[in-house]
Scaffold this motif. Structure first.
Motif, PDB file in Angstrom:
ATOM      1  N   ASP A  92      -1.170   8.637  -4.902  1.00  0.00           N
ATOM      2  CA  ASP A  92      -2.581   8.777  -4.523  1.00  0.00           C
ATOM      3  C   ASP A  92      -3.504   8.544  -5.714  1.00  0.00           C
ATOM      4  O   ASP A  92      -4.607   8.014  -5.563  1.00  0.00           O
ATOM      5  N   GLY A 134       0.823  -1.202   0.000  1.00  0.00           N
ATOM      6  CA  GLY A 134       0.000   0.000   0.000  1.00  0.00           C
ATOM      7  C   GLY A 134       0.854   1.247   0.000  1.00  0.00           C
ATOM      8  O   GLY A 134       2.033   1.217   0.387  1.00  0.00           O
ATOM      9  N   GLY A 135       0.259   2.349  -0.438  1.00  0.00           N
ATOM     10  CA  GLY A 135       0.993   3.603  -0.496  1.00  0.00           C
ATOM     11  C   GLY A 135       1.462   4.103   0.850  1.00  0.00           C
ATOM     12  O   GLY A 135       2.429   4.868   0.925  1.00  0.00           O
ATOM     13  N   HIS A 136       0.798   3.653   1.931  1.00  0.00           N
ATOM     14  CA  HIS A 136       1.204   4.078   3.267  1.00  0.00           C
ATOM     15  C   HIS A 136       2.606   3.598   3.633  1.00  0.00           C
ATOM     16  O   HIS A 136       3.231   4.117   4.562  1.00  0.00           O
ATOM     17  N   GLN A 137       3.133   2.603   2.906  1.00  0.00           N
ATOM     18  CA  GLN A 137       4.469   2.074   3.189  1.00  0.00           C
ATOM     19  C   GLN A 137       5.572   2.836   2.466  1.00  0.00           C
ATOM     20  O   GLN A 137       6.753   2.603   2.729  1.00  0.00           O
ATOM     21  N   LEU A 138       5.224   3.738   1.574  1.00  0.00           N
ATOM     22  CA  LEU A 138       6.213   4.388   0.729  1.00  0.00           C
ATOM     23  C   LEU A 138       7.324   5.055   1.536  1.00  0.00           C
ATOM     24  O   LEU A 138       8.515   4.898   1.245  1.00  0.00           O
ATOM     25  N   SER A 139       6.949   5.791   2.560  1.00  0.00           N
ATOM     26  CA  SER A 139       7.946   6.554   3.329  1.00  0.00           C
ATOM     27  C   SER A 139       8.939   5.648   4.056  1.00  0.00           C
ATOM     28  O   SER A 139      10.015   6.105   4.464  1.00  0.00           O
ATOM     29  N   GLU A 140       8.606   4.367   4.232  1.00  0.00           N
ATOM     30  CA  GLU A 140       9.511   3.443   4.911  1.00  0.00           C
ATOM     31  C   GLU A 140      10.681   3.008   4.025  1.00  0.00           C
ATOM     32  O   GLU A 140      11.670   2.475   4.533  1.00  0.00           O
ATOM     33  N   ARG A 162       3.746  11.775  -4.014  1.00  0.00           N
ATOM     34  CA  ARG A 162       2.507  11.566  -3.283  1.00  0.00           C
ATOM     35  C   ARG A 162       1.303  11.692  -4.212  1.00  0.00           C
ATOM     36  O   ARG A 162       0.353  10.901  -4.134  1.00  0.00           O
ATOM     37  N   TRP A 168      -1.996   4.364  -7.452  1.00  0.00           N
ATOM     38  CA  TRP A 168      -1.760   3.139  -6.692  1.00  0.00           C
ATOM     39  C   TRP A 168      -3.001   2.670  -5.970  1.00  0.00           C
ATOM     40  O   TRP A 168      -3.711   3.493  -5.409  1.00  0.00           O
TER      41      TRP A 168
END
Length: 334
Positions: A92, A72-78, A88, A95
């Motif tokens: 948004d 998921g896109g929420h993992q990108l910053s990791e 972003r 993806w």
């Protein structure tokens, strides 16, 4: 690990199959899985030994980077050093979907994945089986196409089995891939630049970003799909102008060559009267053409064609990605 039999079935998700795939990934094994673009050959992106095995199985140069697939896109910053606003916006908008972002590598990404460079390519695939595996695994999965390096990409589980055989520990069968060509790779470390045309057209990216997006056939930023010869069938691919396809094919056939022809749709009416070993008429829809392109190339090999004659479509929409694949399929081979 020894190779396991492909588990066939409908595109639905069986929990036991998904968990089995996740266990193999955790153990450092290789799992072939479907995405909306092509089938990927996946390994734990943080396990250097598993990543190196991808390169060995494919015969892929170790300087050729891999794409890290996320759940998921929420993992990108990791996985990156920073997330620019443009990244972003693209994530948004597209993806899960067939677009890959090239950004500055985060500390979590081993150099084995990036080919030694300081950028990393990431995407979230739009396929229920892929997303289920990524969710069960929990981390990033490095995955190029599940084939030998430089050959035609696989769009079914059978293609994976035929190409890689027992070198893959597990193959998840999710049916045929809906898009059929790889993801668009866009470099967002500077001005937005497409480094590989793919499943998201340039026009859609420009609309999402509100600016023009250039396209480069080569770049200082190394990414998958930029090798001069790629996506190639056994048969030699020859590109000519659309109105010369049938005539050039007849010329080669008269010289005793086993010729396959991909006929542009506007010349379909003339195809039946021409001499060739195998004739396929290109679909009018570029989406259908993209979905079936690699299958067409495999079909010519299956019919033992020596040479394939075709032309490239107009470079708009998915036509840009199709043209890229055909040009690289016709590239010089070593």
């Amino acid at each position: 690990m020894s190779g396991e039999q492909v588990m066939s079935g409908p595109p639905g998700i069986a929990p036991d199959r998904v968990e089995h795939a996740a266990r193999i990934l955790r153990a450092g094994g290789l799992v072939a899985f479907p995405t909306e673009t092509v089938y990927g050959l996946g390994a734990d992106a943080e396990n250097v030994g598993a990543v190196e095995r991808i390169f060995a199985v494919k015969g892929r140069p170790p300087t050729h980077p891999l794409i890290v697939h996320l759940g998921g896109g929420h993992q990108l910053s990791e996985w990156v050093a920073e997330v620019p606003d443009a990244a972003r916006r693209v994530a948004d908008r597209f993806w899960p979907g067939p677009v890959t972002l090239v950004l500055r590598r985060g500390r979590r990404v081993p150099h084995a994945v990036t080919g030694g460079v300081e950028t990393v390519a990431l995407r979230v695939p739009d396929h229920p089986v892929a997303l289920a595996v990524l969710a069960a695994f929990g981390g990033g999965v490095a995955a190029p196409s599940a084939n030998r390096f430089g050959s035609v990409s696989p769009t079914t589980a059978a293609h994976v089995r035929d190409g890689l055989g027992a070198d893959v520990d597990y193959v998840l069968d999710g049916g045929s891939c809906a898009v059929g060509v790889e993801s668009t790779i866009v470099d967002l470390t500077g001005a937005p630049t497409i480094l590989r045309p793919g499943g998201v057209p340039r026009e859609d990216l420009e609309h999402a970003l509100g600016c023009s997006v250039s396209v480069r056939a080569t770049s200082a930023v190394r990414v998958p799909g930029q090798h001069p010869s790629h996506y190639a069938p056994r048969a030699r691919v020859v590109l000519v102008e659309p109105d010369q396809v049938l005539g050039h094919a007849e010329h080669l056939a008269a010289r005793g060559r086993r010729v396959g022809v991909l006929v542009p749709p506007e010349f379909a009416a003339d195809a039946g009267s021409r001499a060739a070993h195998r004739i396929i008429v290109v679909p009018h829809s570029t989406a259908q053409y993209a979905r079936r392109l690699f299958g067409f190339l495999r079909d010519f090999d299956r019919h033992e064609c020596e040479v394939i004659v075709t032309s490239v479509p107009a470079p708009d929409g998915l036509g840009l990605a199709i043209a890229d694949r055909l040009r690289r399929a016709s590239g010089p081979r070593t």
